[in-house]
Motif scaffolding. Structure first.
Motif, PDB file in Angstrom:
ATOM      1  N   LYS A   1      84.326  26.578  96.407  1.00 14.58           N
ATOM      2  CA  LYS A   1      85.270  26.188  97.461  1.00 14.58           C
ATOM      3  C   LYS A   1      86.609  26.900  97.304  1.00 14.58           C
ATOM      4  O   LYS A   1      87.194  27.375  98.272  1.00 14.58           O
ATOM      5  CB  LYS A   1      85.472  24.676  97.367  1.00 14.58           C
ATOM      6  CG  LYS A   1      86.150  24.083  98.557  1.00 14.58           C
ATOM      7  CD  LYS A   1      86.049  22.575  98.483  1.00 14.58           C
ATOM      8  CE  LYS A   1      87.108  21.954  99.335  1.00 14.58           C
ATOM      9  NZ  LYS A   1      87.320  20.565  99.005  1.00 14.58           N
ATOM     10  N   GLU A   2      87.080  26.997  96.075  1.00 15.06           N
ATOM     11  CA  GLU A   2      88.433  27.512  95.847  1.00 15.06           C
ATOM     12  C   GLU A   2      88.503  29.032  95.801  1.00 15.06           C
ATOM     13  O   GLU A   2      89.490  29.618  96.211  1.00 15.06           O
ATOM     14  CB  GLU A   2      88.984  26.969  94.509  1.00 15.06           C
ATOM     15  CG  GLU A   2      89.169  25.464  94.474  1.00 15.06           C
ATOM     16  CD  GLU A   2      90.130  24.970  95.533  1.00 15.06           C
ATOM     17  OE1 GLU A   2      91.108  25.684  95.815  1.00 15.06           O
ATOM     18  OE2 GLU A   2      89.877  23.889  96.108  1.00 15.06           O
ATOM     19  N   LYS A   3      87.467  29.667  95.244  1.00 16.41           N
ATOM     20  CA  LYS A   3      87.642  31.078  94.899  1.00 16.41           C
ATOM     21  C   LYS A   3      86.816  32.076  95.681  1.00 16.41           C
ATOM     22  O   LYS A   3      87.172  33.249  95.744  1.00 16.41           O
ATOM     23  CB  LYS A   3      87.286  31.265  93.411  1.00 16.41           C
ATOM     24  CG  LYS A   3      88.370  30.828  92.476  1.00 16.41           C
ATOM     25  CD  LYS A   3      88.229  31.606  91.179  1.00 16.41           C
ATOM     26  CE  LYS A   3      88.303  30.689  90.007  1.00 16.41           C
ATOM     27  NZ  LYS A   3      87.412  30.974  88.938  1.00 16.41           N
ATOM     28  N   TYR A   4      85.683  31.650  96.210  1.00 15.87           N
ATOM     29  CA  TYR A   4      84.773  32.647  96.768  1.00 15.87           C
ATOM     30  C   TYR A   4      84.715  32.550  98.284  1.00 15.87           C
ATOM     31  O   TYR A   4      84.562  31.456  98.839  1.00 15.87           O
ATOM     32  CB  TYR A   4      83.370  32.456  96.182  1.00 15.87           C
ATOM     33  CG  TYR A   4      83.346  32.723  94.692  1.00 15.87           C
ATOM     34  CD1 TYR A   4      83.155  34.007  94.211  1.00 15.87           C
ATOM     35  CD2 TYR A   4      83.570  31.689  93.779  1.00 15.87           C
ATOM     36  CE1 TYR A   4      83.176  34.255  92.846  1.00 15.87           C
ATOM     37  CE2 TYR A   4      83.591  31.927  92.420  1.00 15.87           C
ATOM     38  CZ  TYR A   4      83.385  33.217  91.956  1.00 15.87           C
ATOM     39  OH  TYR A   4      83.405  33.467  90.609  1.00 15.87           O
ATOM     40  N   ALA A   5      84.845  33.714  98.933  1.00 17.77           N
ATOM     41  CA  ALA A   5      84.778  33.733 100.403  1.00 17.77           C
ATOM     42  C   ALA A   5      83.311  33.800 100.815  1.00 17.77           C
ATOM     43  O   ALA A   5      82.629  34.783 100.577  1.00 17.77           O
ATOM     44  CB  ALA A   5      85.532  34.945 100.929  1.00 17.77           C
ATOM     45  N   LEU A   6      82.857  32.717 101.401  1.00 20.84           N
ATOM     46  CA  LEU A   6      81.460  32.642 101.826  1.00 20.84           C
ATOM     47  C   LEU A   6      81.422  32.792 103.349  1.00 20.84           C
ATOM     48  O   LEU A   6      82.002  31.976 104.060  1.00 20.84           O
ATOM     49  CB  LEU A   6      80.890  31.277 101.410  1.00 20.84           C
ATOM     50  CG  LEU A   6      79.391  31.138 101.399  1.00 20.84           C
ATOM     51  CD1 LEU A   6      78.790  31.825 100.175  1.00 20.84           C
ATOM     52  CD2 LEU A   6      78.999  29.666 101.384  1.00 20.84           C
ATOM     53  N   PRO A   7      80.758  33.808 103.876  1.00 21.45           N
ATOM     54  CA  PRO A   7      80.758  34.020 105.328  1.00 21.45           C
ATOM     55  C   PRO A   7      80.195  32.807 106.087  1.00 21.45           C
ATOM     56  O   PRO A   7      79.345  32.087 105.560  1.00 21.45           O
ATOM     57  CB  PRO A   7      79.845  35.228 105.514  1.00 21.45           C
ATOM     58  CG  PRO A   7      79.729  35.862 104.179  1.00 21.45           C
ATOM     59  CD  PRO A   7      79.965  34.808 103.159  1.00 21.45           C
ATOM     60  N   SER A   8      80.643  32.624 107.325  1.00 22.37           N
ATOM     61  CA  SER A   8      80.205  31.425 108.053  1.00 22.37           C
ATOM     62  C   SER A   8      78.709  31.418 108.334  1.00 22.37           C
ATOM     63  O   SER A   8      78.159  30.370 108.660  1.00 22.37           O
ATOM     64  CB  SER A   8      81.000  31.200 109.336  1.00 22.37           C
ATOM     65  OG  SER A   8      81.501  32.377 109.825  1.00 22.37           O
TER      66      SER A   8
END
Ligand code: SF4
Length: 332
Positions: free
Chosen positions: A313-320
């Motif tokens: 949640k805090e660190k990784y950009a997860l595509p929609s």
């Protein structure tokens, strides 16, 4: 009336309308080129309503071009998470570094245009809005509005049509270029709308518009036939081992390049399947038909990075594209 005369008549009518009816949007509060640039990049593929909150948070986190230049790429991508088209965020970051090196935001169209991720449209928008320079910004919305006003049946997918419309606009550009540029966009967004019938009775060009006179506004703009999207079936494995979940980085090239994802593949995973769910995600040229599996595994496979829900949640950009499976990891 020939096109140039019609456009000349149209300019003051549009400006007058814009000053009365323009929406109060956060990026219209001042002419700071950095803020305008961020808003233009965000708005490229995303609706105004969706952009507002991202824009507010992004500027809170990176209030100046120097703050953006000094950030880590992961931080920038995280702030962009959910907006899609992540190359926009990468290019913003790259450009910010170039600008910070030079010490100030570029002041000429050529310098603005030379920044990574900036095409003719965005360079025109920044120079018009921030500096009141007469550089038209012509995108699909502006072409729709203009081809309707002029009942211009040329194919808007042809670069020559965009070029001709840009030139025609340039010839009538008023000195308050910023307002005019935004007025064209505004008309396309709230009156001469893309889907459904245009609201001609509210339009400042209602009396002069040739498409309206011909009662065929929806015949414009004329476009090439669209190619069908490629459909891809894939499996998404949300693998859990104790408190940790597997993620992997996508390849550095291609769709969603360099972003993090739940591992994907084909077929059914090994391990204990706890849940299964289907989801679809539509990109510009591709459609993913996904079957997601929540799987309990006994050992952490070294091919992946294993992270807690909190870290994800805090660190990784997860595509929609993967958002449908996120409730298995993070309670909404
Ligand atoms: Fe669009 Fe109608 Fe205005 Fe013509 S009159 S520009 S079709 S909204």
């Amino acid at each position: 009336m020939e096109s140039n005369k019609l456009l000349q008549t149209a300019v003051p009518l549009l400006l007058e309308w814009y000053r009365i009816y323009k929406r109060d949007l956060p990026w219209r509060q001042n002419k700071d080129p950095y803020r305008i640039w961020i808003s233009e990049i965000m708005l490229q593929q995303t609706r105004v309503e969706a952009v507002k909150e991202y824009y507010r948070r992004f500027l809170e986190q990176f209030p100046t071009v120097f703050a953006l230049a000094n950030a880590d790429e992961e931080e920038v991508l995280k702030a962009w998470e959910g907006l899609g088209y992540y190359s926009r965020a990468r290019n913003l970051h790259k450009s910010a570094k170039q600008i910070a090196n030079k010490g100030a935001f570029p002041r000429t169209w050529e310098e603005v245009r030379a920044l990574p991720g900036i095409g003719d449209y965005t360079a025109g928008a920044i120079c018009s809005i921030a500096y009141d320079m007469p550089y038209p910004a012509v995108d699909g919305n502006v072409m729709r509005v203009l081809t309707r006003l002029l009942a211009d049946g040329r194919n808007v997918d042809e670069p020559s049509t965009r070029k001709a419309l840009t030139q025609a606009l340039k010839e009538v550009y008023p000195s308050d270029a910023g307002d005019f540029c935004q007025a064209l966009m505004e008309l396309g967004a709230i009156v001469c709308v893309p889907n459904g019938a245009p609201l001609c009775e509210n339009c400042p060009w209602g009396e002069i518009c040739l498409a309206r006179k011909g009662e065929n506004a929806e015949a414009f703009p004329v476009k090439k036939e669209k190619k069908e999207r490629k459909k891809i079936d894939l499996s998404v494995f949300v693998m859990r081992c104790g408190q940790k979940y597997a993620i992997e980085k996508r390849a550095e090239k291609g769709l969603l390049s360099g972003l993090w994802q739940f591992p994907i593949g084909e077929g059914i995973p090994s391990g204990k399947i706890l849940a299964k769910k289907r989801a679809k995600h539509i990109f510009t040229h591709v459609e993913w038909n996904m079957t997601g599996y929540l799987v309990e595994v006994e050992r952490e496979d070294g091919a992946f990075r294993w992270v807690t829900a909190e870290e994800l949640k805090e660190k990784y950009a997860l595509p929609s594209a993967f958002r449908a499976f996120l409730p298995w990891v993070i309670s909404p």
